[in-house]
Motif scaffolding. Sequence first.
Motif, PDB file in Angstrom:
ATOM      1  N   GLY A   1       0.837  -1.247   0.041  1.00  0.00           N
ATOM      2  CA  GLY A   1       0.021  -0.054  -0.118  1.00  0.00           C
ATOM      3  C   GLY A   1       0.827   1.138  -0.117  1.00  0.00           C
ATOM      4  O   GLY A   1       0.419   2.545  -0.529  1.00  0.00           O
ATOM      5  N   ARG A   2       2.100   1.271   0.916  1.00  0.00           N
ATOM      6  CA  ARG A   2       2.846   2.435   0.713  1.00  0.00           C
ATOM      7  C   ARG A   2       3.467   2.732  -0.701  1.00  0.00           C
ATOM      8  O   ARG A   2       3.614   4.038  -0.995  1.00  0.00           O
ATOM      9  N   LEU A   3       3.804   1.696  -1.478  1.00  0.00           N
ATOM     10  CA  LEU A   3       4.299   2.113  -2.630  1.00  0.00           C
ATOM     11  C   LEU A   3       3.018   2.592  -3.576  1.00  0.00           C
ATOM     12  O   LEU A   3       3.267   3.678  -4.370  1.00  0.00           O
ATOM     13  N   HIS A   4       2.001   2.080  -3.610  1.00  0.00           N
ATOM     14  CA  HIS A   4       1.006   2.700  -4.444  1.00  0.00           C
ATOM     15  C   HIS A   4       0.506   3.920  -3.977  1.00  0.00           C
ATOM     16  O   HIS A   4       0.165   4.759  -4.871  1.00  0.00           O
TER      17      HIS A   4
ATOM     18  N   GLY B   1     -11.877   9.536  -1.312  1.00  0.00           N
ATOM     19  CA  GLY B   1     -11.968  10.762  -1.800  1.00  0.00           C
ATOM     20  C   GLY B   1     -10.817  11.236  -2.922  1.00  0.00           C
ATOM     21  O   GLY B   1     -10.974  11.741  -3.986  1.00  0.00           O
ATOM     22  N   SER B   2      -9.612  10.818  -2.577  1.00  0.00           N
ATOM     23  CA  SER B   2      -8.443  11.145  -3.506  1.00  0.00           C
ATOM     24  C   SER B   2      -8.856  10.451  -4.957  1.00  0.00           C
ATOM     25  O   SER B   2      -8.294  10.833  -6.126  1.00  0.00           O
ATOM     26  N   TYR B   3      -9.415   9.126  -4.924  1.00  0.00           N
ATOM     27  CA  TYR B   3      -9.529   8.290  -5.999  1.00  0.00           C
ATOM     28  C   TYR B   3     -10.533   9.397  -6.984  1.00  0.00           C
ATOM     29  O   TYR B   3     -10.339   9.477  -8.216  1.00  0.00           O
ATOM     30  N   VAL B   4     -11.704   9.548  -6.108  1.00  0.00           N
ATOM     31  CA  VAL B   4     -12.632  10.478  -7.038  1.00  0.00           C
ATOM     32  C   VAL B   4     -12.061  11.650  -7.545  1.00  0.00           C
ATOM     33  O   VAL B   4     -12.475  11.993  -8.548  1.00  0.00           O
ATOM     34  N   HIS B   5     -11.167  12.426  -6.808  1.00  0.00           N
ATOM     35  CA  HIS B   5     -10.600  13.669  -7.068  1.00  0.00           C
ATOM     36  C   HIS B   5      -9.770  13.118  -8.417  1.00  0.00           C
ATOM     37  O   HIS B   5      -9.996  14.277  -9.440  1.00  0.00           O
ATOM     38  N   CYS B   6      -9.043  12.316  -8.450  1.00  0.00           N
ATOM     39  CA  CYS B   6      -8.299  12.058  -9.731  1.00  0.00           C
ATOM     40  C   CYS B   6      -9.095  11.727 -10.867  1.00  0.00           C
ATOM     41  O   CYS B   6      -8.772  11.976 -11.802  1.00  0.00           O
TER      42      CYS B   6
ATOM     43  N   SER C   1       1.566  15.095  -8.278  1.00  0.00           N
ATOM     44  CA  SER C   1       2.633  16.193  -8.376  1.00  0.00           C
ATOM     45  C   SER C   1       2.900  16.743  -9.675  1.00  0.00           C
ATOM     46  O   SER C   1       3.140  17.799 -10.131  1.00  0.00           O
ATOM     47  N   GLN C   2       2.823  15.529 -10.596  1.00  0.00           N
ATOM     48  CA  GLN C   2       3.165  15.911 -12.030  1.00  0.00           C
ATOM     49  C   GLN C   2       2.103  15.972 -12.846  1.00  0.00           C
ATOM     50  O   GLN C   2       2.020  16.232 -14.156  1.00  0.00           O
ATOM     51  N   HIS C   3       0.855  16.185 -12.420  1.00  0.00           N
ATOM     52  CA  HIS C   3      -0.470  16.104 -12.921  1.00  0.00           C
ATOM     53  C   HIS C   3      -0.810  15.052 -13.935  1.00  0.00           C
ATOM     54  O   HIS C   3      -1.540  15.122 -15.058  1.00  0.00           O
ATOM     55  N   ASP C   4      -0.421  13.897 -13.543  1.00  0.00           N
ATOM     56  CA  ASP C   4      -0.643  12.657 -14.400  1.00  0.00           C
ATOM     57  C   ASP C   4      -1.627  11.967 -13.677  1.00  0.00           C
ATOM     58  O   ASP C   4      -1.583  10.941 -13.022  1.00  0.00           O
ATOM     59  N   TYR C   5      -2.926  12.389 -13.960  1.00  0.00           N
ATOM     60  CA  TYR C   5      -3.909  12.056 -13.194  1.00  0.00           C
ATOM     61  C   TYR C   5      -4.491  10.579 -13.725  1.00  0.00           C
ATOM     62  O   TYR C   5      -5.129   9.864 -12.743  1.00  0.00           O
ATOM     63  N   PHE C   6      -4.380  10.112 -14.487  1.00  0.00           N
ATOM     64  CA  PHE C   6      -4.532   8.785 -15.134  1.00  0.00           C
ATOM     65  C   PHE C   6      -3.859   7.703 -14.418  1.00  0.00           C
ATOM     66  O   PHE C   6      -4.295   6.698 -13.518  1.00  0.00           O
ATOM     67  N   ARG C   7      -2.513   7.797 -14.271  1.00  0.00           N
ATOM     68  CA  ARG C   7      -1.579   6.896 -13.358  1.00  0.00           C
ATOM     69  C   ARG C   7      -1.907   6.906 -11.807  1.00  0.00           C
ATOM     70  O   ARG C   7      -2.157   6.065 -11.188  1.00  0.00           O
ATOM     71  N   ALA C   8      -2.241   8.380 -11.571  1.00  0.00           N
ATOM     72  CA  ALA C   8      -2.405   8.369 -10.106  1.00  0.00           C
ATOM     73  C   ALA C   8      -3.959   7.725  -9.501  1.00  0.00           C
ATOM     74  O   ALA C   8      -3.693   7.025  -8.591  1.00  0.00           O
ATOM     75  N   LYS C   9      -4.760   7.699 -10.536  1.00  0.00           N
ATOM     76  CA  LYS C   9      -6.195   6.855 -10.213  1.00  0.00           C
ATOM     77  C   LYS C   9      -6.045   5.536 -10.323  1.00  0.00           C
ATOM     78  O   LYS C   9      -6.477   4.849  -9.494  1.00  0.00           O
ATOM     79  N   GLN C  10      -4.958   5.363 -11.098  1.00  0.00           N
ATOM     80  CA  GLN C  10      -4.833   3.833 -11.140  1.00  0.00           C
ATOM     81  C   GLN C  10      -4.141   3.108  -9.962  1.00  0.00           C
ATOM     82  O   GLN C  10      -4.434   1.849  -9.633  1.00  0.00           O
TER      83      GLN C  10
END
Length: 557
Positions: free
Chosen positions: A277-280, A319-324, A289-298
């Motif tokens: 979980g820490r890695l993900h 909440g963070s997942y919905v945000h992405c 931070s890089q505005h790479d929302y696709f990889r962030a939501k994955q």
Amino acid sequence: MPSAESESNTYLQLSMLEKRIVVIDDQRSFQILIKAMLQNLGFSKITLLSSAEESRKRFQKEQFDIYLIDYNLGHGENGRQLMDYLKQQKLVPVDSVIFIISGDNSRSMVLSALESEPDDYMMKPFSQEQLRLRLLRALNRKQQLLPMLTAFQATDTEQVLVECKKIIAQNSRYANYCRCIMAEIYLEQNRAQEAKQILNEGLAVRESAWLRLFLGRATQQLGDHDAAIVHLHSALQLRPFMIDAYRWLAYSQLAIGASEEAIATLERAVGISPQSGRLHQQIAEHCLSQHDYFRAKQSLATLLDLHRYAVDDNPQILGSYVHCMILHAINSQDPYHIGNLQKQVNTALSRCRDSLINHDFDFHTFEHICQARVQMARGNLPKGKQLLYKSTQDYLDAPQTMSSEILSETILAMLQLGEFEFADQLQKSLPPEQAKDPLLTQCIQSIRSDAVITERRNQYQQSNELGIKAFTQGDLEMALKHFRDAQRKAPANTSAALNKTQALLALCQQQQTRKELLTELSETLTIMDGVPLNPAQKARYEQLKVESMALLKPRKR
């Protein structure tokens, strides 16, 4: 004469038999097998439990000396999540030991279990003698470290340091472990130079992956990221599966601007330990931070799945997942992603509803805030605004009464809506520990620095500031022009509507014959009529409404 160590082991073997043992496993056959093993070893105080849910209830009332927890507990929480809960709630006595047991010997399973730092990890099948020796070793370790661990649990950091120094002075086998504990404390206190010194003293005796890891962190805190990278690579040469070394290596790579290298390091680590979980979470933070929302939501989707039954963590991750998902849809400018957003958010909410709705969490309000954000993303700002304010109206007068998860989601929604000033005000109400949460920090930062939203905010602020300046100087026509521009840039921003109303009111008081201004004043007031407002906005709106009605009522007659 017997040695001190053999005497200690003899004492432990005798005292061990008085220990209260709990076995948590959903397989009845294994419960019978391990109970027989324990009875053959001389244990008599044995409790058998079958699920995490049953265990939680029992542990609220009773404590044990030895916890033997199977990793896979069937439906619901797994053994690792149960162990994390026990530690977070401080339900395990400091001198107790926790074993994670699993029939899965895959590397990913082992690393996932070890990430939560049980006292030991055993793979099925194991012999009675193996169990005896491992229990003896774990209890012996706890006994030798007990004064330090007791101080640690009491958060008495100065006493922890004292006890660690005693163990190091005795040249104990746990000396390097204590050096790492000391280094962790020094780093938390921004005393990196002292951490570096204690770690180098250990490395002067012999090489150690753990000492190298903490030395990398210490040099990182001192700002020497190139040296940190060298130390962390050394740690990985000694222990190639050391996930924490990958994590801290990525931080240093990011610090020197090697963003793609950092994400490659983290993805390499995920390949080794896909259930970490820490890695993900770190990947999600980095991609945000890089505005790479696709990889962030994955990554957040995977994290949400890993924490599916971890009720305490789920709201922030959800909440963070919905945000992405929302920021990805907005920035894609693709009608498909915008159109599919409602379905995606509904699916995410439904996955967590059952686990959250029965706990002390206001899921109903949380869900409505998420739905309000979907409406905003789809361009329906008035509906989104009305839903947002309606769902939070019981809290807005006293934001400190909000749970941190509801408050953080409200802040993100306000920023998305364009209520920038109110979002800034709400952010000051975040509890200190939540304000420092790295995932929430990146979510807030991502929306504040998002290209689409930033451009809109900057244009709004520029027009609004010019309008305030013109109004102050008495140039009401110019003030109205700028306030109209500000409202076009942020049509849902209440401050823009109030400023425009104030300018219109002032002009109408000067020039009551200009019917188009009176009409615009009436229409602007109507837009805000019935919309929930925060306390400051509400007071200002009521005052402007009273003054405006004095002009509008005669006109209606």
